[in-house]
Scaffold this motif. Structure first.
Motif, PDB file in Angstrom:
ATOM      1  N   SER A  36       0.837  -1.199   0.000  1.00  0.00           N
ATOM      2  CA  SER A  36       0.000   0.000   0.000  1.00  0.00           C
ATOM      3  C   SER A  36       0.870   1.246   0.000  1.00  0.00           C
ATOM      4  CB  SER A  36      -0.905   0.001   1.245  1.00  0.00           C
ATOM      5  OG  SER A  36      -1.909  -0.977   1.120  1.00  0.00           O
ATOM      6  N   GLY A  37       0.218   2.381  -0.064  1.00  0.00           N
ATOM      7  CA  GLY A  37       0.928   3.657  -0.028  1.00  0.00           C
ATOM      8  C   GLY A  37       0.687   4.357   1.295  1.00  0.00           C
ATOM      9  N   GLY A  38       0.800   5.656   1.300  1.00  0.00           N
ATOM     10  CA  GLY A  38       0.625   6.430   2.519  1.00  0.00           C
ATOM     11  C   GLY A  38       1.975   6.826   3.094  1.00  0.00           C
ATOM     12  N   SER A  39       1.974   7.283   4.347  1.00  0.00           N
ATOM     13  CA  SER A  39       3.224   7.761   4.952  1.00  0.00           C
ATOM     14  C   SER A  39       3.932   6.672   5.755  1.00  0.00           C
ATOM     15  CB  SER A  39       2.909   8.941   5.869  1.00  0.00           C
ATOM     16  OG  SER A  39       1.947   8.545   6.841  1.00  0.00           O
ATOM     17  N   THR A  40       3.162   5.807   6.423  1.00  0.00           N
ATOM     18  CA  THR A  40       3.793   4.793   7.268  1.00  0.00           C
ATOM     19  C   THR A  40       4.654   3.812   6.489  1.00  0.00           C
ATOM     20  OG1 THR A  40       1.732   4.911   8.531  1.00  0.00           O
ATOM     21  CG2 THR A  40       3.343   3.279   9.242  1.00  0.00           C
ATOM     22  N   PRO A  41       4.214   3.372   5.303  1.00  0.00           N
ATOM     23  CA  PRO A  41       4.979   2.327   4.607  1.00  0.00           C
ATOM     24  C   PRO A  41       6.446   2.685   4.365  1.00  0.00           C
ATOM     25  CG  PRO A  41       2.844   2.581   3.571  1.00  0.00           C
ATOM     26  CD  PRO A  41       2.967   3.676   4.579  1.00  0.00           C
ATOM     27  N   ASP A  64      -3.245  -0.477  -3.925  1.00  0.00           N
ATOM     28  CA  ASP A  64      -4.013   0.622  -4.520  1.00  0.00           C
ATOM     29  C   ASP A  64      -3.046   1.662  -5.075  1.00  0.00           C
ATOM     30  OD1 ASP A  64      -4.896   2.619  -1.569  1.00  0.00           O
ATOM     31  OD2 ASP A  64      -3.032   1.647  -2.154  1.00  0.00           O
ATOM     32  N   ARG A  66      -3.025   5.925  -6.637  1.00  0.00           N
ATOM     33  CA  ARG A  66      -3.722   7.150  -7.005  1.00  0.00           C
ATOM     34  C   ARG A  66      -3.707   7.278  -8.522  1.00  0.00           C
ATOM     35  NH1 ARG A  66      -1.131   9.395  -2.354  1.00  0.00           N
ATOM     36  NH2 ARG A  66      -1.894   8.213  -0.572  1.00  0.00           N
ATOM     37  N   ASN A  76       1.802   6.169  -5.346  1.00  0.00           N
ATOM     38  CA  ASN A  76       2.294   5.107  -4.460  1.00  0.00           C
ATOM     39  C   ASN A  76       3.478   4.388  -5.096  1.00  0.00           C
ATOM     40  OD1 ASN A  76       0.400   5.674  -2.515  1.00  0.00           O
ATOM     41  ND2 ASN A  76      -1.020   4.063  -3.146  1.00  0.00           N
ATOM     42  N   MET A 133      -4.336   1.555   7.315  1.00  0.00           N
ATOM     43  CA  MET A 133      -5.686   1.972   7.685  1.00  0.00           C
ATOM     44  C   MET A 133      -5.687   3.480   7.886  1.00  0.00           C
ATOM     45  SD  MET A 133      -8.037   1.042  11.026  1.00  0.00           S
ATOM     46  CE  MET A 133      -7.025   2.124  12.060  1.00  0.00           C
ATOM     47  N   HIS A 138     -10.630   3.654   6.514  1.00  0.00           N
ATOM     48  CA  HIS A 138     -10.524   3.059   5.161  1.00  0.00           C
ATOM     49  C   HIS A 138      -9.305   2.142   5.137  1.00  0.00           C
ATOM     50  CE1 HIS A 138      -7.440   6.169   4.100  1.00  0.00           C
ATOM     51  NE2 HIS A 138      -7.022   5.237   3.274  1.00  0.00           N
ATOM     52  N   THR A 139      -9.318   1.217   4.198  1.00  0.00           N
ATOM     53  CA  THR A 139      -8.131   0.424   3.909  1.00  0.00           C
ATOM     54  C   THR A 139      -8.053   0.222   2.409  1.00  0.00           C
ATOM     55  OG1 THR A 139      -6.825  -1.546   4.529  1.00  0.00           O
ATOM     56  CG2 THR A 139      -9.203  -1.865   4.109  1.00  0.00           C
ATOM     57  N   ALA A 140      -6.871  -0.041   1.904  1.00  0.00           N
ATOM     58  CA  ALA A 140      -6.668   0.030   0.450  1.00  0.00           C
ATOM     59  C   ALA A 140      -7.214   1.397   0.036  1.00  0.00           C
ATOM     60  CB  ALA A 140      -7.354  -1.138  -0.240  1.00  0.00           C
ATOM     61  N   ARG A 168      -9.182   6.568  -7.544  1.00  0.00           N
ATOM     62  CA  ARG A 168      -8.137   5.668  -7.109  1.00  0.00           C
ATOM     63  C   ARG A 168      -8.373   4.317  -7.792  1.00  0.00           C
ATOM     64  NH1 ARG A 168      -5.954   6.267  -1.627  1.00  0.00           N
ATOM     65  NH2 ARG A 168      -5.530   8.467  -1.227  1.00  0.00           N
ATOM     66  N   LYS A 191      -5.184   7.488  14.444  1.00  0.00           N
ATOM     67  CA  LYS A 191      -5.857   6.225  14.075  1.00  0.00           C
ATOM     68  C   LYS A 191      -6.598   5.611  15.265  1.00  0.00           C
ATOM     69  CE  LYS A 191      -3.683   6.524  10.163  1.00  0.00           C
ATOM     70  NZ  LYS A 191      -2.553   5.702   9.725  1.00  0.00           N
TER      71      LYS A 191
END
Ligand code: 6PG
Length: 233
Positions: A36-41, A64, A66, A76, A133, A138-140, A168, A191
């Motif tokens: 997945s993407g986001g900041s944590t990965p 997923d 963008r 991502n 999450m 949401h997830t994914a 997305r 979260k």
């Protein structure tokens, strides 16, 4: 599992992913990982590059993406390319990028075709899927209110995310559920409420999509920091 900090949660998550991939590579020619993407990965990817893995036999997919070009700051793929693919030297042939630059429906169709081809025309069975999450649970890219959270047969789809005013491409719940192992990395005080709703609140996957990673048959292992876990027992 709850860890003192996001760094420890991300490191533990990466080491677990590496162990599962190694086990799969001991049993067969290739292994498949969807991220997945986001900041944590980004933290998790950093540790993953330090694990001893035969990346020439590991195929990388996305949970997923963008709907932006691969060099867009929102991409991502760009995040993974900078912090995982280029560092680990993952062969281009093993990188199954979701083509966010295409019209959303075409990107989703191409993604589904790529996944079907990799799995020999059968339904996908990823060895490891990494999900996050969001603070809205949401997830994914299955956001609250997205009717495709009920879809258990499709592989992926283009979804319009009203709150983001953006399309997305996302794997659908059936593709998540068929994975051999799902890991969820969730961190940060923002979260905490979502964790409580997802783990302990009334079952309502339309309102709290990440519940599909807890309340259903999906084999998901959670890696959570204390900040995100303050409201759950
Ligand atoms: C995305 C992700 C998304 C992410 C969550 C958590 O493309 O944004 O796939 O589902 O996993 O939003 O993101 P953080 O890791 O930034 O909290």
């Amino acid at each position: 599992m709850i860890y003192p900090t996001v760094e420890i949660a991300a490191t533990s998550c990466a080491e677990f992913i590496a162990d599962v991939l190694k086990t799969r590579l001991d049993a067969g020619p290739t292994a498949s990982l969807a991220i997945s993407g986001g900041s944590t990965p980004k933290l998790m990817f950093g540790t993953l590059t330090k694990c001893t893995l035969d990346w020439s036999r590991i195929h990388l997919f996305w949970v997923d993406e963008r709907c932006v070009p691969p060099d867009d700051p929102q991409s991502n793929f760009r995040l993974a390319n900078e912090s995982l693919i280029s560092v680990a030297g993952i062969p281009e042939a093993n990188v199954h990028r979701i083509r966010g630059e295409l019209p959303p429906v075409d990107a989703a169709a191409a993604c589904a075709e790529d996944i079907r081809t990799f799995f020999g025309g059968d339904a996908p069975r990823f060895d490891v899927i990494h999900c996050g999450m969001g603070a809205d649970s949401h997830t994914a890219s299955l956001f609250p209110g997205e009717p495709l959270i009920e879809d258990r047969t499709g592989i992926c789809a283009a979804v319009y995310v009203e709150k983001l005013k953006a399309y997305r491409i996302t794997l659908l719940p059936g593709a998540l559920a068929s994975a051999r192992q799902v890991v969820v990395l969730a961190a940060g005080a923002d979260k905490a409420e979502a964790m409580r709703a997802v783990w302990e609140g009334p079952l309502n996957v339309l309102k709290h999509p990440a519940q599909i990673l807890v309340r259903e048959s999906i084999q998901a292992r959670w890696f959570v920091d204390e900040a995100a876990a303050t409201l759950v027992a």
